[in-house]
Design an enzyme around this catalytic site. Structure first.
Site, PDB file in Angstrom:
ATOM      1  N   HIS A 153       0.833  -1.215   0.000  1.00  0.00           N
ATOM      2  CA  HIS A 153       0.000   0.000   0.000  1.00  0.00           C
ATOM      3  C   HIS A 153       0.867   1.265   0.000  1.00  0.00           C
ATOM      4  O   HIS A 153       0.421   2.321   0.445  1.00  0.00           O
ATOM      5  CB  HIS A 153      -0.955   0.020   1.197  1.00  0.00           C
ATOM      6  CG  HIS A 153      -1.761  -1.228   1.358  1.00  0.00           C
ATOM      7  ND1 HIS A 153      -2.920  -1.475   0.641  1.00  0.00           N
ATOM      8  CD2 HIS A 153      -1.560  -2.328   2.139  1.00  0.00           C
ATOM      9  CE1 HIS A 153      -3.404  -2.649   0.984  1.00  0.00           C
ATOM     10  NE2 HIS A 153      -2.602  -3.200   1.881  1.00  0.00           N
ATOM     11  N   LYS A 280      15.958  21.643 -11.289  1.00  0.00           N
ATOM     12  CA  LYS A 280      15.254  20.380 -11.538  1.00  0.00           C
ATOM     13  C   LYS A 280      16.126  19.332 -12.218  1.00  0.00           C
ATOM     14  O   LYS A 280      16.936  19.628 -13.082  1.00  0.00           O
ATOM     15  CB  LYS A 280      14.006  20.608 -12.400  1.00  0.00           C
ATOM     16  CG  LYS A 280      12.902  21.400 -11.742  1.00  0.00           C
ATOM     17  CD  LYS A 280      12.289  20.656 -10.563  1.00  0.00           C
ATOM     18  CE  LYS A 280      11.543  19.403 -10.969  1.00  0.00           C
ATOM     19  NZ  LYS A 280      10.409  19.668 -11.866  1.00  0.00           N
ATOM     20  N   GLU A 287       9.751   8.144 -17.048  1.00  0.00           N
ATOM     21  CA  GLU A 287       8.374   8.548 -17.304  1.00  0.00           C
ATOM     22  C   GLU A 287       7.930   8.153 -18.710  1.00  0.00           C
ATOM     23  O   GLU A 287       6.776   7.759 -18.930  1.00  0.00           O
ATOM     24  CB  GLU A 287       8.238  10.051 -17.098  1.00  0.00           C
ATOM     25  CG  GLU A 287       8.373  10.457 -15.631  1.00  0.00           C
ATOM     26  CD  GLU A 287       8.389  11.958 -15.429  1.00  0.00           C
ATOM     27  OE1 GLU A 287       8.366  12.697 -16.444  1.00  0.00           O
ATOM     28  OE2 GLU A 287       8.429  12.395 -14.277  1.00  0.00           O
TER      29      GLU A 287
END
Length: 456
Positions: A153, A280, A287
């Site tokens: 979970h 960044k 992705e």
């Protein structure tokens, strides 16, 4: 091609919708190989002369060299790779080229070409997956003792080793390779000689062309031979399952690379920056692998929907069978290569992994197991006692391995004096020695076996 039946050629829109050469030119090597095998068989059976066969073989070899050097020309008036090649062959060798199409149809021709292409594609994907497995094994070997949190979970559940975690993906890739191998075995039957749908009256030798092209034998039913695309659907199913596995690892790397996790550092080669935020470092490769899985799944769905209502035998809808397979192959090959590179080059932040593994009372199950094993409690009772211990630790702001025997006796008076188990994360992983468990000794056994599998 249609001059005997039609008085005029197709209109511009019909020509555009009907042409498949923009994508089926990718089958040029398979198309030439199939034509060479067919010509050889026709000559052996006395259906064409040996002189005609020689001219055809020489012409096809010349076309092979042309395509290899300059690519396949796209002539939409010729529709597909078969007619483009046949037309070029006739320009090179003349009348013998017109005899090549004896006892075959474009229906069995394209079915043969497509099977040959998918067979090669499977071999290349298998090689890529093997390299991916090798990268996983190498990093797992490096981190057989490194501790990280195991999650359920997405909550810290029990400590595991990083090597154990990476080897889980080795097992997934192993199943992926076995599925592709099964697909390759089932597709390896030759449709060539089924002609349009009913076979042919010429005395052809289908076994000979099957052998020449590396098939196990000819397909048993001519209707099935030209209308079957199970092999393409199975390829897409295998590709989808593989892409799902890669996507799961990609998702983990995306999470692990984020600041809240801080489990990995992706090198510059597998990261991108931001056009506005100078700080960044984005995990774009991971992705994109995650995104490609959706497109591959879409390719599988596309072909399934195309095939679901088609009567026997060939329908023009089946011209759309190749684009989804080609796209899925391209995307999957790229995804495998990307994940192999990321696994091989990522820096694992093992200190941070261990820190998180020790949080959330991750060794609580070890305490419950100890109560069962050493003190004879039923597991449900041990579960209840351990839950109370965890609650007490939370209230006192201490970790589970900081409790004393007096603390435990206060919660469960039957245990007045007892040596407590090792509730550290190291002790926890070391105790998980069941087959397939996370204990480093078991992980190293799995790695040693995997290395032998890869060598074999």
């Amino acid at each position: 091609m249609w001059g005997g039946r039609f008085g005029a050629g197709p209109g511009d829109i019909m020509r555009e919708i009907n042409a498949s050469i923009p994508f089926d030119k990718r089958l040029w090597q398979e198309d030439i190989a199939g034509s060479k095998a067919h010509a050889q068989m026709l000559a052996a059976q006395g259906i064409i002369s040996s002189d005609d066969e020689t001219a055809i073989q020489q012409g096809l070899s010349a076309i092979h060299a042309e395509y290899e050097a300059d690519g396949v020309p796209e002539d939409w008036t010729l529709e597909d790779i078969h007619m483009v090649t046949e037309t070029r062959l006739r320009a090179l060798v003349g009348e013998p080229a017109a005899r090549l199409h004896t006892a075959r149809s474009r229906n069995d021709q394209v079915a043969t070409d497509f099977r040959l292409w998918v067979r090669v594609a499977i071999g290349r994907i298998d090689s890529g997956l093997k390299a991916f497995q090798s990268a996983l094994v190498a990093r797992a070997d490096e981190h057989a003792d490194s501790i990280m949190p195991g999650f359920t979970h997405l909550q810290v559940a029990q400590p595991v080793t990083l090597g154990h975690h990476l080897m889980a993906y080795y097992e997934m890739a192993k199943r992926d390779r076995s599925r592709f191998a099964d697909c390759a075995h089932r597709l390896n039957q030759s449709p060539l000689g089924a002609a349009a749908l009913a076979g042919t009256s010429f005395p052809i030798d289908r076994a000979a062309t099957a052998q020449a092209l590396g098939f196990d034998g000819p397909m048993g039913n001519s209707l099935d031979a030209v209308s079957d695309r199970d092999f393409a659907l199975e390829f897409l199913t295998c590709a989808t399952q593989t892409a799902l596995h890669l996507s799961r690892l990609a998702e983990e790397m995306i999470l692990w690379a984020s600041q809240p996790f801080g489990f990995i550092l992706l090198p510059d080669a597998w990261s991108t920056g931001s056009s506005i935020m100078p700080q960044k470092r984005n995990p774009d490769a991971a992705e994109l692998v995650r995104g490609h899985a959706g497109r591959i799944m879409g390719s599988m769905t596309s072909l399934m929907v195309t095939m679901k209502g088609l009567p026997l035998a060939y329908s023009k809808d089946m011209q759309d069978d190749k684009p989804p397979v080609f796209e899925a192959y391209d995307l999957l090959s790229l995804s495998i290569a990307a994940m192999t590179g990321m696994v091989g080059n990522v820096t694992f932040q093992t200190a941070r992994m261990r820190e998180v593994a020790a949080s959330g009372f991750s060794t609580a199950t070890d305490l419950a197991d100890w109560l069962v094993r050493e003190h004879g409690l039923a597991f449900r009772d041990a579960h209840h006692v351990t839950g109370s211990v965890v609650k007490a630790c939370e209230e006192r702001g201490i970790t589970l391995d900081a409790i004393t025997s007096n603390d435990l006796a206060a919660i469960y008076p039957q245990l007045q004096e007892s040596d407590l188990p090792d509730l550290s994360v190291e002790g926890s992983v070391a105790s998980r020695t069941s087959a397939g468990g996370t204990a480093p000794v078991r992980v190293r056994e799995e790695i040693a076996f995997a290395k032998k599998e890869l060598e074999a």
